[in-house]
Design an enzyme around this catalytic site. Structure first.
Site, mmCIF file in Angstrom:
data_model
loop_
_atom_site.group_PDB
_atom_site.id
_atom_site.type_symbol
_atom_site.label_atom_id
_atom_site.label_comp_id
_atom_site.label_asym_id
_atom_site.label_seq_id
_atom_site.Cartn_x
_atom_site.Cartn_y
_atom_site.Cartn_z
ATOM 1 N N LYS A 161 11.404 3.975 -7.053
ATOM 2 C CA LYS A 161 10.065 4.918 -7.357
ATOM 3 C C LYS A 161 10.212 5.713 -6.374
ATOM 4 O O LYS A 161 9.647 4.839 -5.423
ATOM 5 C CB LYS A 161 9.072 3.844 -8.082
ATOM 6 C CG LYS A 161 7.892 4.400 -8.264
ATOM 7 C CD LYS A 161 6.828 3.609 -8.008
ATOM 8 C CE LYS A 161 5.656 4.151 -8.356
ATOM 9 N NZ LYS A 161 5.176 5.238 -6.529
ATOM 10 N N GLY B 86 5.147 -1.030 1.884
ATOM 11 C CA GLY B 86 4.127 -0.742 1.287
ATOM 12 C C GLY B 86 2.764 -1.434 1.807
ATOM 13 O O GLY B 86 2.856 -2.622 2.668
ATOM 14 N N SER B 87 1.581 -1.201 1.482
ATOM 15 C CA SER B 87 -0.010 -2.440 1.079
ATOM 16 C C SER B 87 0.272 -3.645 0.561
ATOM 17 O O SER B 87 1.318 -3.864 -0.073
ATOM 18 C CB SER B 87 -1.001 -1.159 0.742
ATOM 19 O OG SER B 87 -0.713 -1.738 -0.310
ATOM 20 N N GLY C 11 1.428 -4.568 -2.986
ATOM 21 C CA GLY C 11 2.620 -5.346 -2.915
ATOM 22 C C GLY C 11 2.082 -7.012 -3.677
ATOM 23 O O GLY C 11 3.116 -6.803 -3.956
ATOM 24 N N GLU D 265 8.012 -6.174 2.647
ATOM 25 C CA GLU D 265 7.003 -6.017 3.358
ATOM 26 C C GLU D 265 5.882 -5.265 3.300
ATOM 27 O O GLU D 265 5.650 -4.215 3.278
ATOM 28 C CB GLU D 265 7.849 -5.208 4.182
ATOM 29 C CG GLU D 265 7.666 -4.921 5.382
ATOM 30 C CD GLU D 265 7.046 -4.004 6.488
ATOM 31 O OE1 GLU D 265 6.263 -3.722 6.403
ATOM 32 O OE2 GLU D 265 8.404 -2.886 6.310
ATOM 33 N N CYS E 240 4.437 0.598 10.744
ATOM 34 C CA CYS E 240 4.414 -1.033 9.857
ATOM 35 C C CYS E 240 4.721 -2.368 11.200
ATOM 36 O O CYS E 240 4.123 -3.734 11.040
ATOM 37 C CB CYS E 240 5.514 -1.306 9.278
ATOM 38 S SG CYS E 240 7.139 -1.592 9.228
ATOM 39 N N GLU F 17 -5.136 -5.551 9.009
ATOM 40 C CA GLU F 17 -4.094 -4.514 9.563
ATOM 41 C C GLU F 17 -5.191 -2.997 9.269
ATOM 42 O O GLU F 17 -5.727 -2.335 7.731
ATOM 43 C CB GLU F 17 -3.133 -4.017 8.421
ATOM 44 C CG GLU F 17 -1.958 -3.354 9.231
ATOM 45 C CD GLU F 17 -0.845 -2.827 8.451
ATOM 46 O OE1 GLU F 17 0.227 -2.003 9.169
ATOM 47 O OE2 GLU F 17 -0.502 -3.104 7.676
#
Length: 503
Positions: free
Chosen positions: A183, A240-241, A245, A264, A301, A390
């Protein structure tokens, strides 16, 4: 240099396919272009092609797969100038950063090629038959790791090359023998298209089934949901976020046949500045923190968003040097309008807290971001869970502690992290020994006297950690161990040698 021909189409089973609906790309510089918006039907066609390809690719030789990975690396390098030009325009990342990331991308493809030529990754085991064993004979048993099937990969916003179309997840899955459906990330569709062209060329060059790789572009959630819920998809790789996620993770778990979701997600990557180190070189540590915090506008990240610092003048020196370092940093572009807006929301969260003191604050606008630094005490941090979330961008939070015991208390209060760092000197050894057992349970990588930005692609690397750093604490998304996510052990009992899968 190649002539750019961005067409905004999907690559599905070896064909470039246009959709009825499009979205407009939103580059940092230059004009956007129309990109086909993926549909559930596009996903279905791509996944079914991947399943068809698996019956040959999943049983291909290690040498054939290694040659394919090397061919992808060659084709990416043949398009180097176009990738840099389009990637820089789309993301705002400087050319030097993209050139380095391209080298990392091709490097990890070649690393996996070398890795699978050695059969050690298959964890081959053999227990020969013991027909005369009493009271019962033992059958002949062989075990080998086998590819799981078609894998879905989600391109990351912050790494348009190394964690996207031909990034680490794709490289690991292809090395394992798994066809991949990617994607594409809507923040850099042009970059994804050029890299997909490179993979397409490598497929033709190696005479592989065209379904071994597909790219479906889009900016809507429906086809992302359809991808992870497709019954022929056997695993998902995602960077991603936390919010996105977790939603996809829940969809994978709720399927009639649940599948692993290797996400992740998020990490504040705490650094613990121990007392002797703070006294001896606090200014250097603070300056290094500022540099790491603002690298790539804080869009890594592993960005060290939190530093735990002793109270008193030695800790003051750390914070003073960090603020001075941040003051010398110019505005940097964020990767997308959405990321820039999220950064400002995260900064506003600190501004609104009466237990948080601003040390160095700025005001920015548009896709540009300036750094910010805040300070609080350990008791306030432990009482307010929102301070642990975060903030994706160049904002740091210093937490002042009374003593080593409070550092351990803070460490126990953190959620799962990608990294944790100790800044220490020899006289800090006792305090470090108290922290390490806690940090082992909290992080996938623990550093001493360094900064976590920069993840080496190597056999020993772990880029993962307990939730919410990742959704599978036993896996890594960087390094050769990441191939294990897309393999599963199969035991063959009393198999004739010419029927057992070859190594």
């Amino acid at each position: 240099m190649m002539t750019l021909k961005l067409h905004g189409k999907h690559l599905i089973a070896g064909e470039w396919v246009a959709g009825d609906e499009t979205f407009r790309s939103s580059p940092y510089a230059g004009e956007g272009f129309d990109v086909s918006r993926g549909t559930v039907a596009d996903v279905d066609r791509a996944v079914r092609a991947a399943e068809d390809a698996f019956w040959t690719y999943g049983h291909s030789s290690r040498e054939d797969r290694a040659a394919f990975l090397e061919a992808i690396a060659d084709e990416i390098e043949a398009r180097a100038e176009d990738i840099t030009a389009v990637g820089s325009a789309e993301t705002g990342l400087p050319a030097a950063r993209l050139q380095g990331e391209r080298g990392r991308t091709t490097g990890q493809l070649r690393l996996f090629a070398d890795y699978i030529r050695d059969d050690a990754y298959l964890d081959l085991r053999h227990d020969p038959a013991l027909p005369d064993r009493q009271p019962l004979p033992r059958p002949d048993l062989s075990m080998v790791q086998r590819p799981v099937g078609p894998v879905a990969v989600f391109g990351a916003s912050n790494f348009p090359l190394a964690f996207s179309t031909a990034g680490g997840d794709t490289a690991a899955a292809l090395a394992a023998g798994c066809p991949v459906v990617v994607k594409g990330h809507p923040a850099h569709p042009g970059t994804g298209e050029i890299v997909a062209e490179a993979i397409h060329a490598a497929i033709a060059r190696c005479k592989l089934h065209p379904g071994v790789f597909s790219l479906v572009q889009g900016d809507q959630v429906e086809y992302a949901q359809a991808l992870v819920q497709h019954p022929l998809i056997t695993a998902v790789g995602f960077t991603g976020s936390l919010g996105a996620g977790r939603a996809l993770f829940d969809l994978c778990a709720s399927r009639p046949e649940p599948i692993p979701f290797f996400g992740e997600l998020g990490s504040v990557n705490p650094m613990f500045i121990l007392p002797t180190a703070a006294a001896a070189r606090g200014a250097d540590i603070g300056a290094g923190w500022a540099a790491s915090l603002t690298m790539g506008a804080g869009q890594f990240c592993t960005n060290p968003g939190i530093a735990i610092i002793p109270a008193g003048p030695d800790g003051d020196a750390v914070i003073k040097a960090a603020a001075e370092g941040l003051a010398n940093v110019d505005a940097q572009p964020m990767l997308s309008d959405g990321i820039a807006a999220a950064y400002r929301r995260g900064k506003a969260r600190f501004d609104e807290q009466n237990t948080v003191r601003p040390v160095f604050t700025t005001t920015d606008s548009g896709r540009q971001a300036l750094p910010n630094l805040y300070e609080t005490d350990a008791d306030s941090f432990l009482a307010d869970h929102s301070l642990r979330d975060e903030v994706f961008g160049p904002v740091g939070l210093a937490i002042r502690v009374r003593d080593a015991g409070q550092m351990v208390e803070l460490a126990k209060g953190f959620e799962g992290q990608l990294t944790a760092t100790l800044h220490m000197d020899d006289d800090d050894m006792a305090a470090a020994r108290g922290l390490v057992p806690v940090l082992e349970r909290k992080a996938g990588r623990i550093l001493v006297n360094g900064f976590p930005t920069g993840v080496e692609v190597a056999d020993s690397m772990v880029h993962g950690g307990p939730y919410p750093a990742s959704t599978n604490f036993g896996a890594t998304s960087v390094g050769t161990l990441s191939i294990r996510r897309f393999l599963r052990p199969v035991c063959y009992q009393n198999f004739p040698q010419n029927l057992t899968p070859s190594a």
